[in-house]
Design a protein around this motif. Structure first.
Motif, PDB file in Angstrom:
ATOM      1  N   VAL A 202       0.853  -1.191   0.000  1.00  0.00           N
ATOM      2  CA  VAL A 202       0.000   0.000   0.000  1.00  0.00           C
ATOM      3  C   VAL A 202       0.884   1.234   0.000  1.00  0.00           C
ATOM      4  O   VAL A 202       1.732   1.411   0.883  1.00  0.00           O
ATOM      5  CB  VAL A 202      -0.936   0.027   1.225  1.00  0.00           C
ATOM      6  N   ILE A 228      -9.455  -1.470   1.280  1.00  0.00           N
ATOM      7  CA  ILE A 228      -8.224  -2.254   1.184  1.00  0.00           C
ATOM      8  C   ILE A 228      -8.538  -3.746   1.284  1.00  0.00           C
ATOM      9  O   ILE A 228      -7.966  -4.570   0.550  1.00  0.00           O
ATOM     10  CB  ILE A 228      -7.230  -1.823   2.274  1.00  0.00           C
ATOM     11  N   ALA A 231      -9.896  -4.936  -1.994  1.00  0.00           N
ATOM     12  CA  ALA A 231      -8.827  -5.054  -2.988  1.00  0.00           C
ATOM     13  C   ALA A 231      -7.992  -6.310  -2.755  1.00  0.00           C
ATOM     14  O   ALA A 231      -7.580  -6.995  -3.711  1.00  0.00           O
ATOM     15  CB  ALA A 231      -7.942  -3.803  -2.938  1.00  0.00           C
ATOM     16  N   GLN A 232      -7.737  -6.640  -1.497  1.00  0.00           N
ATOM     17  CA  GLN A 232      -6.965  -7.844  -1.193  1.00  0.00           C
ATOM     18  C   GLN A 232      -7.715  -9.109  -1.606  1.00  0.00           C
ATOM     19  O   GLN A 232      -7.105 -10.075  -2.069  1.00  0.00           O
ATOM     20  CB  GLN A 232      -6.658  -7.880   0.304  1.00  0.00           C
ATOM     21  N   SER A 235      -9.151  -8.034  -6.151  1.00  0.00           N
ATOM     22  CA  SER A 235      -8.554  -7.261  -7.250  1.00  0.00           C
ATOM     23  C   SER A 235      -7.376  -7.957  -7.922  1.00  0.00           C
ATOM     24  O   SER A 235      -7.085  -7.672  -9.073  1.00  0.00           O
ATOM     25  CB  SER A 235      -8.104  -5.902  -6.725  1.00  0.00           C
ATOM     26  N   ALA A 237      -4.386  -7.267  -7.326  1.00  0.00           N
ATOM     27  CA  ALA A 237      -3.527  -6.120  -7.648  1.00  0.00           C
ATOM     28  C   ALA A 237      -2.126  -6.333  -7.115  1.00  0.00           C
ATOM     29  O   ALA A 237      -1.888  -7.127  -6.197  1.00  0.00           O
ATOM     30  CB  ALA A 237      -4.123  -4.842  -7.059  1.00  0.00           C
ATOM     31  N   ILE A 240      -1.681  -0.964  -4.109  1.00  0.00           N
ATOM     32  CA  ILE A 240      -2.846  -0.164  -3.725  1.00  0.00           C
ATOM     33  C   ILE A 240      -2.339   1.221  -3.341  1.00  0.00           C
ATOM     34  O   ILE A 240      -1.358   1.348  -2.610  1.00  0.00           O
ATOM     35  CB  ILE A 240      -3.600  -0.788  -2.536  1.00  0.00           C
ATOM     36  N   ASP A 257      -6.393   0.771  -7.046  1.00  0.00           N
ATOM     37  CA  ASP A 257      -5.554  -0.419  -7.223  1.00  0.00           C
ATOM     38  C   ASP A 257      -5.364  -0.682  -8.712  1.00  0.00           C
ATOM     39  O   ASP A 257      -6.125  -0.195  -9.547  1.00  0.00           O
ATOM     40  CB  ASP A 257      -6.171  -1.635  -6.524  1.00  0.00           C
ATOM     41  N   GLY A 294      -8.126  -1.707 -13.385  1.00  0.00           N
ATOM     42  CA  GLY A 294      -8.076  -1.402 -11.974  1.00  0.00           C
ATOM     43  C   GLY A 294      -9.358  -0.771 -11.464  1.00  0.00           C
ATOM     44  O   GLY A 294     -10.353  -0.650 -12.191  1.00  0.00           O
TER      45      GLY A 294
END
Length: 303
Positions: A202, A228, A231-232, A235, A237, A240, A257, A294
């Motif tokens: 992050v 967050i 996103a974890q 995503s 990703a 972030i 992200d 994203g």
């Protein structure tokens, strides 16, 4: 409303005196009171009388030149329609926001009630039973303290172990209800703590330099934490980015992200919960998430 529009439109577009503006109070009333349908009907009625009187050589839009008459009538109709329908669109948007706000508050009340019941159940099934058993053991130890000191000491030792377990369970339940770092150090340090414990790197771009009011900091913290966490989970990703800024009397939060995108706000989803949190205190939320591009979550709340 319809009678007023007919009367004023007929009078305003029939008279040769400069009284055409008299039609606008009725048009504004139609937009404010009856929304888009009322505004559309009022504009249609006004346009009908404007055209009717003009083609019958009546009203302020009748001139010797046909082109001038047509252009003047069209300009009046266009201005009346644009004004009325724009006002109706604003009214409709406000009504939809009020409906969403009421629904989000109901969902928040239901979520809070479910959380309270779950907490009560956890306390009943965990720490409460251990503390009840502990009270019984201590009473037995008190009765045996004179007759059998060794047995009494063993019971007290067991009670000490149960007390430690009860304390651990209570600490577990209390964890996450209200983070101590948020209370003691503020939103900026709490966001840094979230970034350190994230499984995806992050990058905290900007944080407010000063403390904000407690409500804004609490709502902002949980919005960032949920964003967050989403996103974890979904995503995939590699990074972030979090930006938190205090602009005037607004706290602006942006979580971006570089994942797969395609996030959609569905009923009962975490994104809907984020919107509920923001709108419950008069804030707004904007979600942009295209496939393979994203996700960008932008939230603004009063501070």
């Amino acid at each position: 409303m319809l009678g007023s529009v007919i009367a004023l439109a007929e009078f305003a577009t029939r008279s040769h005196r400069p009284l055409t503006y008299l039609a606008f109070p009725a048009l504004i009333w139609a937009a404010l009171r009856f929304g888009q349908r009322g505004a559309t009907l009022a504009v249609a009625v006004t346009a009908f009388f404007t055209v009717w009187n003009t083609i019958h050589y009546l009203g302020p839009f009748h001139f010797d030149s046909v082109s001038r008459s047509v252009l003047s009538a069209q300009l009046f109709i266009a201005i009346a329609a644009l004004t009325t329908l724009s006002l109706a669109a604003v009214v409709s948007e406000r009504e939809q926001f009020a409906v969403r706000l009421g629904a989000s508050r109901l969902r928040l009340v239901a979520a809070a009630d479910n959380a309270r019941r779950r907490l009560e159940q956890d306390l009943h099934d965990g720490a409460q039973l251990r503390l009840t058993w502990l009270a019984v053991q201590l009473r037995d130890a008190a009765e045996l303290s004179r007759q059998n000191p060794e047995r009494s000491a063993a019971i007290i030792g067991e009670a000490e172990g149960e007390l430690e377990l009860a304390i651990d369970e209570l600490r577990e339940l209390a964890h996450g209800i209200h983070p101590s770092v948020l209370v003691d150090l503020g939103l900026a340090e709490a966001v840094k703590s979230l970034a350190l414990h994230s499984s995806i790197p992050v990058n905290v771009v900007e944080l407010p330099p000063n403390r904000l009011d407690e409500t804004a900091e609490t709502i902002g913290y949980y919005i960032i934490a949920e964003a967050i966490a989403n996103a974890q989970k979904y995503s995939r990703a590699s990074l972030i980015q979090v930006r938190v800024s205090a602009e005037g009397r607004k706290l602006r939060i942006e979580v971006v992200d570089d994942g797969v995108g395609g996030a959609v706000e569905r009923p009962g989803s975490g994104l809907e919960g984020l919107r509920d949190r923001a709108e419950a205190i008069g804030g707004t939320m904007e979600l942009r998430s295209r496939a393979s591009q994203g996700t960008r979550l932008t939230v603004a709340i009063p501070a």
